[in-house]
Design a protein around this motif. Structure first.
Motif, PDB file in Angstrom:
ATOM      1  N   ASN A  91      27.709 -76.047 -31.753  1.00 52.06           N
ATOM      2  CA  ASN A  91      28.534 -76.056 -30.182  1.00 52.06           C
ATOM      3  C   ASN A  91      29.645 -76.999 -30.757  1.00 52.06           C
ATOM      4  OD1 ASN A  91      30.028 -74.161 -28.756  1.00 52.06           O
ATOM      5  ND2 ASN A  91      29.373 -74.972 -26.782  1.00 52.06           N
ATOM      6  N   TYR A  92      29.355 -78.286 -30.677  1.00 50.68           N
ATOM      7  CA  TYR A  92      29.930 -79.347 -30.645  1.00 50.68           C
ATOM      8  C   TYR A  92      30.741 -79.291 -32.235  1.00 50.68           C
ATOM      9  CZ  TYR A  92      32.184 -84.096 -30.598  1.00 50.68           C
ATOM     10  OH  TYR A  92      31.925 -85.273 -30.557  1.00 50.68           O
ATOM     11  N   ARG A  93      29.884 -78.957 -32.873  1.00 47.44           N
ATOM     12  CA  ARG A  93      30.847 -79.255 -34.215  1.00 47.44           C
ATOM     13  C   ARG A  93      31.889 -77.956 -34.016  1.00 47.44           C
ATOM     14  NH1 ARG A  93      25.680 -80.407 -38.696  1.00 47.44           N
ATOM     15  NH2 ARG A  93      25.905 -82.574 -38.343  1.00 47.44           N
ATOM     16  N   THR A 110      33.804 -76.706 -32.192  1.00 45.29           N
ATOM     17  CA  THR A 110      34.447 -76.952 -31.388  1.00 45.29           C
ATOM     18  C   THR A 110      35.234 -78.386 -32.059  1.00 45.29           C
ATOM     19  OG1 THR A 110      33.199 -78.445 -29.163  1.00 45.29           O
ATOM     20  CG2 THR A 110      33.192 -75.610 -29.360  1.00 45.29           C
ATOM     21  N   SER A 111      35.137 -79.391 -32.383  1.00 42.76           N
ATOM     22  CA  SER A 111      35.419 -79.976 -32.410  1.00 42.76           C
ATOM     23  C   SER A 111      36.520 -79.693 -33.929  1.00 42.76           C
ATOM     24  CB  SER A 111      35.079 -81.198 -33.361  1.00 42.76           C
ATOM     25  OG  SER A 111      34.247 -81.563 -32.093  1.00 42.76           O
ATOM     26  N   LEU A 123      25.383 -82.404 -23.279  1.00 43.53           N
ATOM     27  CA  LEU A 123      26.387 -81.780 -24.431  1.00 43.53           C
ATOM     28  C   LEU A 123      26.652 -80.183 -23.983  1.00 43.53           C
ATOM     29  CD1 LEU A 123      27.309 -83.225 -26.805  1.00 43.53           C
ATOM     30  CD2 LEU A 123      24.938 -82.586 -27.966  1.00 43.53           C
ATOM     31  N   SER A 175      30.287 -80.547 -21.764  1.00 42.76           N
ATOM     32  CA  SER A 175      30.779 -80.566 -22.343  1.00 42.76           C
ATOM     33  C   SER A 175      31.649 -80.005 -23.655  1.00 42.76           C
ATOM     34  CB  SER A 175      30.490 -82.377 -22.801  1.00 42.76           C
ATOM     35  OG  SER A 175      29.452 -81.989 -23.721  1.00 42.76           O
ATOM     36  N   THR A 176      31.173 -79.060 -24.037  1.00 43.78           N
ATOM     37  CA  THR A 176      31.500 -77.801 -25.378  1.00 43.78           C
ATOM     38  C   THR A 176      31.761 -76.980 -24.522  1.00 43.78           C
ATOM     39  OG1 THR A 176      29.281 -77.623 -25.364  1.00 43.78           O
ATOM     40  CG2 THR A 176      30.195 -79.521 -27.241  1.00 43.78           C
ATOM     41  N   TYR A 177      31.588 -76.393 -23.591  1.00 38.19           N
ATOM     42  CA  TYR A 177      31.847 -74.881 -23.269  1.00 38.19           C
ATOM     43  C   TYR A 177      33.367 -75.335 -21.658  1.00 38.19           C
ATOM     44  CZ  TYR A 177      28.173 -72.272 -25.430  1.00 38.19           C
ATOM     45  OH  TYR A 177      27.233 -71.345 -26.231  1.00 38.19           O
ATOM     46  N   ALA A 189      23.123 -77.383 -29.006  1.00 39.25           N
ATOM     47  CA  ALA A 189      24.369 -78.222 -28.645  1.00 39.25           C
ATOM     48  C   ALA A 189      25.069 -78.481 -29.422  1.00 39.25           C
ATOM     49  CB  ALA A 189      24.044 -79.270 -27.389  1.00 39.25           C
TER      50      ALA A 189
END
Length: 108
Positions: free
Chosen positions: A103-105, A107-108, A13, A16-18, A100
């Motif tokens: 960071n995912y939130r 980048t979304s 995760l 994939s977000t970075y 994680a």
């Protein structure tokens, strides 16, 4: 093994977000997998590593998986013997999953 898998999914995760595209994500994943395996004590004993490598091995989740597999296969250890390793993996999951997800939130 399922507990280990759940505790280490944060690596994918985070990668994939970075990363900006799939090729970069695959390259980063390969890099981290190689470092995790080489520094885990699978091929060389941790005791023979220099002090900086021992520190990396202690923050490497694969190290604890390798130790658990050796304890179960060689010594026949039970759940009571593996409790410390499970707590360490749980600590990895508690620390890295929120990071994680945050960071995912972002980048979304």
């Amino acid at each position: 093994m399922a507990f280990y898998l759940i505790a280490v999914l944060w690596v994918g995760l985070m990668i994939s977000t970075y990363s900006h595209n799939q090729q970069q994500a695959m390259s980063l994943a390969f890099f981290f997998i190689m470092i995790f395996l080489l520094m885990s004590g699978l091929f060389n004993p941790i005791e023979s590593m220099p002090s900086w490598a021992k520190w990396i091995a202690e923050v490497n989740p694969v190290t604890y998986f390798i130790e658990v597999m050796r304890m179960v296969v060689k010594k026949g250890s039970g759940l009571a013997d593996l409790e410390n390793h499970f707590l360490i993996m749980f600590g990895f999951a508690i620390f890295f999953y929120p990071w994680a997800i945050w960071n995912y939130r972002k980048t979304s």
